[in-house]
Motif scaffolding. Structure first.
Motif, PDB file in Angstrom:
ATOM      1  N   GLU A 155      12.561  -4.956 -12.259  1.00 47.06           N
ATOM      2  CA  GLU A 155      11.495  -5.486 -11.619  1.00 47.06           C
ATOM      3  C   GLU A 155      11.643  -5.777  -9.951  1.00 47.06           C
ATOM      4  N   THR A 156      12.807  -6.218  -9.928  1.00 48.94           N
ATOM      5  CA  THR A 156      13.212  -6.557  -8.546  1.00 48.94           C
ATOM      6  C   THR A 156      13.420  -5.148  -7.778  1.00 48.94           C
ATOM      7  N   TYR A 157      13.949  -4.116  -8.327  1.00 53.78           N
ATOM      8  CA  TYR A 157      14.134  -2.683  -7.712  1.00 53.78           C
ATOM      9  C   TYR A 157      12.663  -2.164  -7.423  1.00 53.78           C
ATOM     10  N   LEU A 158      11.624  -2.233  -8.332  1.00 55.05           N
ATOM     11  CA  LEU A 158      10.459  -1.789  -8.210  1.00 55.05           C
ATOM     12  C   LEU A 158       9.618  -2.724  -6.971  1.00 55.05           C
ATOM     13  N   LEU A 159       9.954  -4.013  -7.095  1.00 50.32           N
ATOM     14  CA  LEU A 159       9.157  -4.605  -6.038  1.00 50.32           C
ATOM     15  C   LEU A 159       9.677  -4.501  -4.567  1.00 50.32           C
ATOM     16  N   THR A 160      11.010  -4.101  -4.512  1.00 49.33           N
ATOM     17  CA  THR A 160      11.701  -3.997  -3.409  1.00 49.33           C
ATOM     18  C   THR A 160      11.156  -2.654  -2.651  1.00 49.33           C
ATOM     19  N   ARG A 161      10.913  -1.663  -3.562  1.00 52.01           N
ATOM     20  CA  ARG A 161      10.445  -0.327  -3.270  1.00 52.01           C
ATOM     21  C   ARG A 161       9.088  -0.429  -2.882  1.00 52.01           C
ATOM     22  N   ILE A 162       8.366  -1.242  -3.311  1.00 49.57           N
ATOM     23  CA  ILE A 162       6.963  -1.433  -3.040  1.00 49.57           C
ATOM     24  C   ILE A 162       6.889  -2.157  -1.519  1.00 49.57           C
ATOM     25  N   ALA A 163       7.968  -3.029  -1.210  1.00 53.06           N
ATOM     26  CA  ALA A 163       8.125  -3.802  -0.024  1.00 53.06           C
ATOM     27  C   ALA A 163       8.293  -2.545   0.958  1.00 53.06           C
ATOM     28  N   ALA A 164       9.404  -1.897   0.646  1.00 61.23           N
ATOM     29  CA  ALA A 164       9.823  -0.636   1.793  1.00 61.23           C
ATOM     30  C   ALA A 164       8.413   0.202   1.943  1.00 61.23           C
ATOM     31  N   LEU A 165       7.750   0.363   1.019  1.00 60.38           N
ATOM     32  CA  LEU A 165       6.679   1.265   1.361  1.00 60.38           C
ATOM     33  C   LEU A 165       5.643   0.576   2.342  1.00 60.38           C
ATOM     34  N   VAL A 166       5.247  -0.884   1.927  1.00 55.57           N
ATOM     35  CA  VAL A 166       4.413  -1.320   3.024  1.00 55.57           C
ATOM     36  C   VAL A 166       5.190  -1.282   4.325  1.00 55.57           C
ATOM     37  N   ALA A 167       6.479  -1.641   4.374  1.00 55.12           N
ATOM     38  CA  ALA A 167       6.963  -1.806   5.921  1.00 55.12           C
ATOM     39  C   ALA A 167       6.929  -0.432   6.619  1.00 55.12           C
ATOM     40  N   MET A 168       6.934   0.466   5.691  1.00 58.40           N
ATOM     41  CA  MET A 168       6.842   1.773   6.272  1.00 58.40           C
ATOM     42  C   MET A 168       5.348   2.228   6.570  1.00 58.40           C
ATOM     43  N   GLY A 169       4.346   1.664   6.221  1.00 59.21           N
ATOM     44  CA  GLY A 169       3.139   2.023   6.454  1.00 59.21           C
ATOM     45  C   GLY A 169       2.717   3.325   5.670  1.00 59.21           C
ATOM     46  N   ALA A 170       3.351   3.253   4.406  1.00 57.58           N
ATOM     47  CA  ALA A 170       3.107   4.469   3.535  1.00 57.58           C
ATOM     48  C   ALA A 170       1.406   4.633   3.212  1.00 57.58           C
ATOM     49  N   ALA A 171       1.351   5.998   2.939  1.00 51.05           N
ATOM     50  CA  ALA A 171      -0.180   6.280   2.305  1.00 51.05           C
ATOM     51  C   ALA A 171      -0.180   5.832   0.952  1.00 51.05           C
ATOM     52  N   PRO A 172      -1.639   5.431   0.544  1.00 43.82           N
ATOM     53  CA  PRO A 172      -1.757   5.062  -0.461  1.00 43.82           C
ATOM     54  C   PRO A 172      -1.240   5.627  -1.780  1.00 43.82           C
ATOM     55  N   ALA A 173      -1.231   6.930  -1.633  1.00 41.81           N
ATOM     56  CA  ALA A 173      -0.656   7.876  -2.763  1.00 41.81           C
ATOM     57  C   ALA A 173       1.002   7.629  -2.796  1.00 41.81           C
ATOM     58  N   SER A 174       1.582   7.258  -2.006  1.00 40.46           N
ATOM     59  CA  SER A 174       3.115   6.887  -2.234  1.00 40.46           C
ATOM     60  C   SER A 174       3.190   5.637  -2.915  1.00 40.46           C
ATOM     61  N   TYR A 175       2.310   4.839  -3.266  1.00 36.99           N
ATOM     62  CA  TYR A 175       2.327   3.754  -4.142  1.00 36.99           C
ATOM     63  C   TYR A 175       2.224   3.968  -5.653  1.00 36.99           C
ATOM     64  N   LEU A 176       1.593   5.151  -5.802  1.00 32.14           N
ATOM     65  CA  LEU A 176       1.338   5.400  -7.216  1.00 32.14           C
ATOM     66  C   LEU A 176       2.431   5.414  -8.076  1.00 32.14           C
ATOM     67  N   LEU A 177       3.604   6.112  -8.049  1.00 28.07           N
ATOM     68  CA  LEU A 177       4.641   6.100  -8.679  1.00 28.07           C
ATOM     69  C   LEU A 177       5.404   4.753  -9.070  1.00 28.07           C
ATOM     70  N   ASN A 178       5.596   3.833  -7.895  1.00 22.79           N
ATOM     71  CA  ASN A 178       6.096   2.592  -8.164  1.00 22.79           C
ATOM     72  C   ASN A 178       5.229   1.553  -8.712  1.00 22.79           C
ATOM     73  N   LEU A 179       4.220   1.578  -8.316  1.00 23.51           N
ATOM     74  CA  LEU A 179       3.225   0.934  -8.992  1.00 23.51           C
ATOM     75  C   LEU A 179       2.818   1.094 -10.636  1.00 23.51           C
TER      76      LEU A 179
END
Length: 128
Positions: free
Chosen positions: A45-69
């Motif tokens: 859980e912490t691993y995935l939440l950290t990855r989601i936070a990094a995607l937000v910080a980078m301004g990732a495209a919505p498609a980038s969230y799909l795998l982690n979410l």
């Protein structure tokens, strides 16, 4: 857990499609993340939440969230934990990135992490 919770393999289909056997971009991305989970020492859980936070910080495209979410949903991470992660990083990354991410997550997964424009809430559990 021996396998990266966010790692998934696209099905081998038609050679001419990006997800077919000859998929250099996807293969490269998968190799880049291979072993990251094990090396992190974090629980899934912490691993995935950290990855989601990094995607937000980078301004990732919505498609980038799909795998982690998708992986977070698969292991039962509650929407409130994703929302809490967005709250925690907002002062650091800024409101615009968090709002953009929250809307992208909402569009992809039907999670309402922000109030709806009319002020209503379709999913009370995800916003409290």
């Amino acid at each position: 857990m021996a396998e990266d919770p966010a790692a998934q393999t696209a099905p081998d289909t038609d050679d001419t499609r990006p997800d077919g056997p000859d998929r250099p971009v996807l293969d490269t991305l998968m190799r880049m993340t291979d072993g990251a989970y094990e090396q992190s020492g974090l629980d899934p859980e912490t691993y995935l939440l950290t990855r989601i936070a990094a995607l937000v910080a980078m301004g990732a495209a919505p498609a980038s969230y799909l795998l982690n979410l998708g992986a977070a949903e698969d292991i039962g991470v509650p929407p409130a934990r994703i929302q809490g992660t967005l709250v925690a990083i907002a002062p650091v990354v800024g409101s615009a990135r968090v709002v953009t991410a929250a809307h992208g997550i909402g569009d992809a997964f039907g999670l309402h992490l922000l109030p709806l424009p009319d002020g209503g809430d379709e999913d009370e559990g995800a916003t409290t």
